[in-house]
Design a protein around this motif. Structure first.
Motif, PDB file in Angstrom:
ATOM      1  N   ASP A  80       2.777 -14.663   1.252  1.00 20.17           N
ATOM      2  CA  ASP A  80       2.287 -14.645  -0.130  1.00 20.17           C
ATOM      3  C   ASP A  80       1.289 -13.518  -0.352  1.00 20.17           C
ATOM      4  N   ASP A  81       0.454 -13.274   0.659  1.00 15.28           N
ATOM      5  CA  ASP A  81      -0.508 -12.176   0.551  1.00 15.28           C
ATOM      6  C   ASP A  81       0.225 -10.837   0.454  1.00 15.28           C
ATOM      7  N   TYR A  82       1.221 -10.655   1.315  1.00 12.93           N
ATOM      8  CA  TYR A  82       1.970  -9.398   1.274  1.00 12.93           C
ATOM      9  C   TYR A  82       2.744  -9.261  -0.033  1.00 12.93           C
ATOM     10  N   SER A  83       3.216 -10.375  -0.577  1.00 19.22           N
ATOM     11  CA  SER A  83       3.891 -10.328  -1.875  1.00 19.22           C
ATOM     12  C   SER A  83       2.927  -9.867  -2.965  1.00 19.22           C
ATOM     13  N   ARG A  84       1.699 -10.323  -2.872  1.00 21.14           N
ATOM     14  CA  ARG A  84       0.678  -9.919  -3.841  1.00 21.14           C
ATOM     15  C   ARG A  84       0.401  -8.414  -3.718  1.00 21.14           C
ATOM     16  N   TYR A  85       0.287  -7.935  -2.479  1.00 21.98           N
ATOM     17  CA  TYR A  85       0.079  -6.501  -2.276  1.00 21.98           C
ATOM     18  C   TYR A  85       1.278  -5.705  -2.788  1.00 21.98           C
ATOM     19  N   ALA A  86       2.481  -6.217  -2.485  1.00 21.86           N
ATOM     20  CA  ALA A  86       3.696  -5.508  -2.894  1.00 21.86           C
ATOM     21  C   ALA A  86       3.812  -5.428  -4.411  1.00 21.86           C
ATOM     22  N   LYS A  87       3.408  -6.488  -5.093  1.00 18.60           N
ATOM     23  CA  LYS A  87       3.451  -6.464  -6.550  1.00 18.60           C
ATOM     24  C   LYS A  87       2.556  -5.362  -7.103  1.00 18.60           C
ATOM     25  N   ASN A  88       1.411  -5.161  -6.443  1.00 24.64           N
ATOM     26  CA  ASN A  88       0.474  -4.147  -6.920  1.00 24.64           C
ATOM     27  C   ASN A  88       0.977  -2.729  -6.664  1.00 24.64           C
ATOM     28  N   LEU A  89       2.039  -2.581  -5.847  1.00 26.29           N
ATOM     29  CA  LEU A  89       2.632  -1.261  -5.659  1.00 26.29           C
ATOM     30  C   LEU A  89       3.225  -0.720  -6.952  1.00 26.29           C
ATOM     31  N   ASN A  90       3.619  -1.643  -7.848  1.00 27.13           N
ATOM     32  CA  ASN A  90       4.063  -1.236  -9.189  1.00 27.13           C
ATOM     33  C   ASN A  90       5.339  -0.395  -9.156  1.00 27.13           C
TER      34      ASN A  90
END
Length: 425
Positions: A80-90
């Motif tokens: 979930d943390d990595y998903s959050r980071y990945a979302k911020n990649l935009n």
């Protein structure tokens, strides 16, 4: 005595021989940018890239690792943390093609794996190694800006030897032509000290006592270009240099700053001699180890990179990349090479040559009573005590050591793991 540069200078020969003159160094620089895929000629960087190419560059670094990492509080970094980071990649907001902007770094900044300041570690014993920390940038470094994070706080940027995320407030966007005119000014200084600072300036807070690390290159202003005082100080006893600032409309502007003549700088690149290599390396002696330029310091490859910047020689960022690069003359050491064969190869090495082991680089100092020595920035490392037991150390800094007596792990010394000797001429 081994921790003084004078000790090694007294033992060395040919210290003032110019190993490569300005013409040869210019050739080395051109060849490096042309032939090493890890080095990027930003002046030739395209104005546009396909969205897929930008996405690939981001994904090359911003990808969840196969190993388990933890936050400093001991909690595992979850999917979930990595998903959050990945979302911020935009990535879903990439236009096609992507218009490339250019910018300059305002003050020392970190390049990160993900657009976040969160810290990631492998174990509590290695809290000094933030696995989301990639590289450091310095004032006046040039960047190609490829993308922006979803939260609007980060740029994905390409420097001359690395691509990763940098905070937007550390960068100012400007005109491409003006940026490269600044970067390639014919009159310039090189920061020769570990760190120097600009003079105090009450009128330009952003340039007042600004830290500049070894290798920073700045345009040097001629006396006839300076009118009156700078920040309330006459420039007569200082060097007047140009530095980037955030001007009107958040756009790049240039202002004049002073660097006192008692600061350690060089007018133009330093002569590439063994004496200068030794002096430059020992200016970092005792500095704490800084993985990816963390802790306002640098790691093993960062140390070497900064030393060679002062001569105008660019190197890839990481030790393995430097080792594999065709820059210079490389003597590869096979895994089945005997200790006596390695010693014979080191006996032919010169002071200032680069020694590579897995994930590590050392600067060769010479031999003392048949023992090869190097100066390097170490994390951990250990030794065998008088009872024959391995003792894990916490050197965590720049020091000079005999490489046959300092252990990279409980089972192997840095000498045991030696992979390559690089001579740059």
């Amino acid at each position: 005595m081994h921790l003084t540069v004078d000790f090694w200078i007294e033992r060395s020969r040919g210290l003032d021989e110019v190993l490569a003159d300005e013409k040869r160094i210019a050739e080395l620089r051109r060849d490096a940018l042309k032939n090493d895929e890890r080095l990027v000629d930003l002046a030739a960087f395209p104005d546009e890239l396909p969205a897929s190419a930008v996405s690939d560059r981001i994904r090359a670094i911003s990808t969840p690792p196969s190993e388990t990492l933890f936050y400093p509080d001991g909690n595992e970094i979850s999917d979930d943390d990595y998903s959050r980071y990945a979302k911020n990649l935009n990535l879903d907001e990439l236009s096609d093609p992507v218009s490339i902007r250019f910018g300059m770094v305002l003050r020392r900044a970190a390049m990160r794996t993900w657009p976040t300041l969160d810290t990631a570690i492998r174990t509590t014993e290695t809290q000094d190694l933030d696995r989301f920390q990639e590289n450091g940038l310095f004032p006046a470094d040039t960047l190609a800006i490829l993308h922006e994070s979803r939260d609007g706080q980060w740029y994905f940027a390409q420097s001359y030897n690395y691509a990763a995320w940098v905070r937007k407030d550390m960068v100012v966007i400007g005109d491409r032509e003006g940026i490269f005119r600044f970067r390639d000014a014919s009159d310039f200084i090189i920061v020769a000290g570990n760190k120097v600072t600009t003079n105090y300036n009450p009128e330009e807070p952003a340039l007042s006592e600004l830290q500049l690390d070894m290798g920073v290159r700045l345009p040097l202003l001629r006396d006839d270009a300076i009118k009156g005082h700078i920040g309330g100080q006459h420039p007569q006893s200082s060097h007047a240099v140009s530095l980037p600032v955030r001007g009107d409309g958040d756009r790049l502007a240039f202002r004049t700053a002073l660097i006192a003549r008692n600061q350690d700088v060089s007018i133009g690149y330093m002569p590439y001699t063994r004496r200068n290599i030794l002096h430059q390396a020992f200016k970092f002696l005792g500095e704490r180890y800084g993985w990816g330029h963390a802790y306002n310091a640098r790691d093993c490859s960062g140390l070497v990179m900064e030393v060679f910047k002062t001569f105008g020689i660019p190197l890839p960022r990481n030790a393995g990349q430097q080792r594999d690069s065709e820059i210079g003359h490389n003597r590869r050491i096979s895994p089945d090479c005997s200790a006596s064969q390695k010693l014979a190869m080191l006996a032919e090495a010169d002071v200032g040559d680069l020694l590579y082991s897995p994930g590590h680089v050392m600067l060769y100092l010479g031999e003392v009573d048949g023992e090869p020595w190097a100066i390097h920035s170490l994390f951990g490392a250990g030794w065998i005590d008088e009872d024959g037991a391995f003792q894990e150390g916490v050197l965590n800094g720049v020091t000079a050591t005999p490489i046959r007596q300092v252990y990279a792990s409980a089972s192997a010394t840095y000498f045991d793991e030696l992979q390559s000797i690089k001579q740059i001429r």
